[in-house]
Design an enzyme around this catalytic site. Structure first.
Site, PDB file in Angstrom:
ATOM      1  N   ASP A   1      94.903  75.130  22.536  1.00 17.29           N
ATOM      2  CA  ASP A   1      93.825  74.523  21.009  1.00 17.29           C
ATOM      3  C   ASP A   1      93.151  72.837  20.918  1.00 17.29           C
ATOM      4  OD1 ASP A   1      96.475  73.084  21.390  1.00 17.29           O
ATOM      5  OD2 ASP A   1      96.962  72.590  19.200  1.00 17.29           O
TER       6      ASP A   1
ATOM      7  N   HIS B   1      95.121  65.770  16.564  1.00 20.60           N
ATOM      8  CA  HIS B   1      95.351  66.570  14.991  1.00 20.60           C
ATOM      9  C   HIS B   1      95.007  65.914  13.653  1.00 20.60           C
ATOM     10  CE1 HIS B   1      95.598  70.560  16.700  1.00 20.60           C
ATOM     11  NE2 HIS B   1      96.352  70.069  18.005  1.00 20.60           N
TER      12      HIS B   1
ATOM     13  N   GLU C   1      96.844  72.391  25.792  1.00 19.58           N
ATOM     14  CA  GLU C   1      96.572  73.719  25.593  1.00 19.58           C
ATOM     15  C   GLU C   1      96.005  73.815  24.994  1.00 19.58           C
ATOM     16  OE1 GLU C   1     100.416  72.764  22.430  1.00 19.58           O
ATOM     17  OE2 GLU C   1     100.409  74.934  21.432  1.00 19.58           O
TER      18      GLU C   1
ATOM     19  N   HIS D   1     103.467  66.188  24.002  1.00 17.08           N
ATOM     20  CA  HIS D   1     104.357  67.064  24.210  1.00 17.08           C
ATOM     21  C   HIS D   1     104.619  68.023  25.021  1.00 17.08           C
ATOM     22  CE1 HIS D   1     103.055  70.923  21.829  1.00 17.08           C
ATOM     23  NE2 HIS D   1     101.910  70.171  22.161  1.00 17.08           N
TER      24      HIS D   1
HETATM   25 FE1  FEO Z   1      99.798  70.898  21.846  1.00 16.03          FE
HETATM   26 FE2  FEO Z   1      97.399  70.461  19.541  1.00 16.03          FE
HETATM   27  O1  FEO Z   1      98.797  71.567  21.140  1.00 16.03           O
END
Ligand code: FEO
Length: 396
Positions: free
Chosen positions: A83, A226, A81, A146
């Site tokens: 990010d 994160h 993804e 996810h």
């Molecule tokens: Fe599923 Fe932090 O991207």
């Protein structure tokens, strides 16, 4: 700048304290966020994930200050993804032949995003790559935690699990570790992250944790992609995930409503007072869905055992903020939560039918009783609210 997190492991990611939203405007990030990328400098040099595409230039420039990019032996993309994989586009302009290890599903998403001919190499659960000094990277696929491509990798010797989104939180701090930040906030943000992002895959979360527990790997640190790194008692977040993945609720009742001329608000407030009178040992929270972010309300619904949903009727349907929230709840599929519906109306009062239908689709157990009040609630209507609550809470 790079920050040493343990022996030869460095944080080379980006803290983003000012970002207010994530996934477009779906998710409010009250504490900002971070995109955690890690550099391991053993006999081999390994980069794990990158940062959001919008910070690619800064990421690559900082990485260049830390290391000659040509010295990176390989990259691991735990999840593509944007990010996390977003800065690869720029980075790979400098080192186009450097191998990128990813899951089989990662091939599709990396190619789909970057339209490149990079040297992508598939790894699966159990694969190991030696990085020298007696250490290995060990891969564990984590599909749908996810995304289909999600995976973890584990660094032996240092006992560090790089878990990508799993176990993460939208939180930004120059202090990278859970033991140097207010842990209550970190846990709350981790719960919000789970409720909004991982909850639909709860069964898979449970199975993946059981798999991790069977592997019984020594664990000194969990480095998510994160927020804070779990250095103090890293197993606590694994245990929390196990708890959250199994029909979770706390001793909390919530009232979630939307209102036009305050009639539904008055009903909501009376329901709140009714609950407080009967349940002084229960947390009671009330939210106007037009005024509070849906992602915050979702975290509160996730914590609640019973939720009252209220909305007036507009054009035979419900209001748009409530409709948006219910759309998200249908996707999230929280388990074994009880719900009751209420609302005001003028002519026909279909909002309760719509609320019940959408909540049933979301997997909620709907109370037979509901509360529908025409025009503006008067004293009689207020006592109806109390009676409604009394009936519903009889056996709770
Ligand atoms: Fe599923 Fe932090 O991207």
């Amino acid at each position: 700048m790079a920050k040493n997190i343990k022996r030869n492991i460095y944080f080379v990611g980006k803290t983003d304290p000012d970002v207010l939203d994530f996934h477009g405007h779906e998710y409010t990030t009250h504490y900002g966020t971070s995109y955690n990328s890690y550099l391991i400098k053993e006999e081999k040099t390994v980069l794990i994930d990158s940062v959001k595409n919008t910070h690619a230039r800064e990421f690559v420039d900082n990485l260049k200050k830390e290391i000659d990019l040509e010295k990176i032996d390989f990259i691991v993309s735990n999840h593509s993804e944007l990010d996390h994989g977003g800065a690869f586009n720029l980075l790979m302009k400098y080192i186009p032949d450097t191998p990128i290890y990813c899951s089989a599903a990662g091939i599709n998403s990396l190619r789909g995003y970057h339209h490149s001919n990079w040297n992508l190499k598939v790894v699966k659960t159990g694969d190991r790559i030696s990085i020298g000094n007696g250490k290995e990277l060990f891969f564990i696929e984590a599909p749908l935690l996810h995304w289909p491509d999600s995976m973890f990798c584990y660094l032996s010797g240092d006992a560090v699990l790089f878990s990508n989104d799993a176990f993460g939180q939208h939180f930004s701090s120059d202090f990278l570790f859970n033991d140097s930040i207010n842990e209550e906030i970190i846990l709350d943000e981790a719960l919000k992250y789970f409720a909004n992002i991982l909850a639909p895959y709860s069964k898979l979360v449970e199975r993946k944790i059981q798999e991790l527990q069977k592997l019984d790997l020594p664990l000194d640190m969990i480095c998510p992609s994160h927020g804070a790194i779990w250095r103090k008692n890293p197993k606590q977040i694994i245990n929390k995930y196990l708890e959250w993945s199994k029909s979770y609720s706390e001793n909390q009742i919530s009232i979630v409503y939307e209102t036009m001329y305050n009639s539904t608000k008055v009903i909501a407030k009376n329901i709140e007072e009714g609950i407080r009178e009967l349940k002084d040992d229960t947390a009671v929270k009330i939210f106007n869905v037009a005024e509070i972010s849906k992602s915050d309300i979702i975290a509160e619904i996730f914590k609640s055992k019973l939720i009252f949903f209220g909305c007036p009727t507009i054009n035979r349907r419900i209001m748009s903020n409530m409709a948006g929230l219910l759309e998200l709840l249908i996707a999230l599929q929280f388990k074994t939560k009880q719900a009751a519906v209420f609302g005001s109306y003028g002519w026909s009062g279909e909002s309760l039918i719509v609320l019940e239908k959408k909540l049933r689709e979301s997997g909620f157990l709907i109370a037979e009783d509901n509360l529908k009040i025409q025009w503006r609630p008067n004293e009689e209507a207020r006592s109806e609210c109390r009676q409604f609550v009394k009936e519903l809470l009889k056996e709770k």
